[in-house]
Design an enzyme around this catalytic site. Structure first.
Site, PDB file in Angstrom:
ATOM      1  N   ASP A   1       0.721  -1.212  -0.244  1.00 36.15           N
ATOM      2  CA  ASP A   1       0.138  -0.035   0.019  1.00 36.15           C
ATOM      3  C   ASP A   1       0.833   1.226  -0.053  1.00 36.15           C
ATOM      4  OD1 ASP A   1      -2.391   1.220   0.052  1.00 36.15           O
ATOM      5  OD2 ASP A   1      -2.555   1.550   1.869  1.00 36.15           O
TER       6      ASP A   1
ATOM      7  N   GLN B   1       0.824  13.013   3.301  1.00 30.55           N
ATOM      8  CA  GLN B   1      -0.111  12.475   4.745  1.00 30.55           C
ATOM      9  C   GLN B   1       0.023  13.293   5.695  1.00 30.55           C
ATOM     10  OE1 GLN B   1       0.293   8.411   5.180  1.00 30.55           O
ATOM     11  NE2 GLN B   1      -0.795   8.523   7.209  1.00 30.55           N
TER      12      GLN B   1
END
Length: 428
Positions: free
Chosen positions: A241, A248
């Site tokens: 992932d 982020q």
């Protein structure tokens, strides 16, 4: 007396003991060939792929008509439920057994049904309606929390009470071998900056995960209970992932990851069934400090001994070098608990839904499951074997290779590869 469980003792197909795809494994995938571009169900064994459509006459009429004929994904099989899964696997074991003549003694059928793996193109195994990613490794959550909040506040108050997760983006789940472009986004240009700039991600990372596919699912408003959860999990895949750490960091407050995690999720093409993994269940270790709420309590084990590896090969390197050696057994919250919690509100799960484990990290430095941990937030370099190269985060041109297997006596139950190359970002 040692029992010979090697593939050669059980199947007429010769399989190396170190092959991921033993007779005991028989994982399912979707493939095509240059001579026949039709996407169809395949089963991996050794260096061959069994074309299930070519041997469909050896299955029961019901399975043949509902799960094989015309199927370009595994969704129908996933939705058929455990009794059909059991019969499907037993039929495959019989067809490939050294004692059954149906395929073994039919040269013409073998020629059409058994295709060299090097000659096939693999596709996504399912039509993925929804994708959810969890955060279920205590070691990983503790490490990341320590970096950003300090050791005393590493875990958020809810972490030991529920499997933390967020909804991902199913449209950007891709099959192994698909390149991933470095994302653009808003990042802070320096540690003291308060105003973002629009730029390519500088802290691009992999995340070592496993994912599982949902089986029949449940109706809206009717949660899946723990006693039924095992019959709702079709099988496991390897997962990377991909994560843009700097994007982020700026965006995640207050609703969690968004663009930093929707840029791409890579999975391995072969789905390994829970029946194949059953011999690798570990003894049950109840959660007691604290004990989960009753709906999340497991009465038996759902921890598996699956060895996991991540390797990186830079553009100037001759081969991939391993940077992480972890294990699926390090999960705190299990796939069953993730599924039960996901549906406890009444959320309806559907065949082919994909649930990710979250980054899987062990307790030792070599068991850390992402570059953020391996370089400890950029404070140390990660050596790529004897290549002379080092990394803190991923560079353009890096190939990331995730592999994994469970080791039996004389055989492996493995997943193949989950790979992706980092491409340069689009020009700003």
């Amino acid at each position: 007396k040692r029992i010979n469980l090697s593939c050669s003792a059980m199947s007429f197909i010769d399989v190396n003991e170190e092959s991921d795809f033993s007779y005991q494994n028989l994982p399912y995938g979707i493939f095509s060939t240059n001579s026949d571009p039709t996407q169809r169900i395949g089963v991996a064994i050794g260096e061959l792929v069994l074309d299930v459509n070519a041997v469909k006459h050896l299955f029961s009429p019901e399975i043949r008509e509902t799960c094989i004929e015309g199927q370009t994904t595994l969704n129908a099989l996933m939705g058929a439920g455990r009794p059909v899964w059991t019969e499907f696997r037993k039929t495959l074991q019989r067809i490939l057994s050294k004692d059954d003549p149906s395929l073994r003694d039919n040269a013409g059928l073998r020629a059409s049904a058994l295709i060299p793996a090097k000659d096939v193109t693999m596709h996504l195994p399912a039509r993925i309606g929804d994708y959810t990613d969890f955060y279920s490794s205590r070691n990983h959550a503790t490490n990341v929390g320590t970096m950003f909040r300090g050791k005393d506040n590493a875990l958020q108050p809810n972490w030991l009470h529920l499997p933390v997760g967020y909804h991902g983006r199913s449209s950007s789940v891709v099959v192994s071998g698909t390149p991933i472009k470095r994302p653009l986004g808003q990042i802070l240009p320096s540690p003291t900056a308060t105003t973002p700039v629009f730029a390519p991600c500088k802290l691009f990372d992999f995340e070592l995960e496993m994912g599982f596919f949902v089986g029949p699912g449940n109706k809206l408003g009717e949660p899946i209970e723990m006693k039924d959860a095992a019959d709702q999990i079709f099988g496991l895949v390897l997962m990377n992932d991909w994560s843009a750490r700097d994007i982020q960091k700026w965006e995640y407050v207050p609703l969690g990851p968004f663009g930093a995690k929707n840029l791409g999720t890579t999975i391995s093409p072969w789905v390994v069934t829970m029946d194949a993994l059953a011999p690798f269940l570990l003894p049950h270790t109840p959660q007691t400090d604290p004990e989960p709420l009753p709906y999340l309590v497991e009465k038996d084990s759902c921890q598996y001994d699956i060895k996991l590896f991540v390797a990186i090969q830079g553009q100037e390197m001759s081969k991939p070098e391993i940077v992480s050696r972890s294990n699926f057994k390090y999960m705190y919250w299990s796939p069953r608990q993730q599924l039960v919690h996901h549906s406890v509100t009444g959320c309806n799960m559907q065949p082919g839904d994909l649930l990710g484990s979250g980054t899987i990290s062990g307790t030792e430095d070599h068991e850390l499951g992402c570059m953020l941990e391996l370089c400890w937030k950029g404070t140390r370099e990660v050596k790529l074997g004897e290549s002379g190269e080092v990394r803190k985060f991923l560079k353009d041109g890096d190939d990331v290779v995730v592999t994994g297997y469970a080791q039996g006596m004389g055989y492996r139950v493995g997943f193949g590869e989950c790979t992706g190359k980092v491409l340069p970002a689009n020009k700003v």
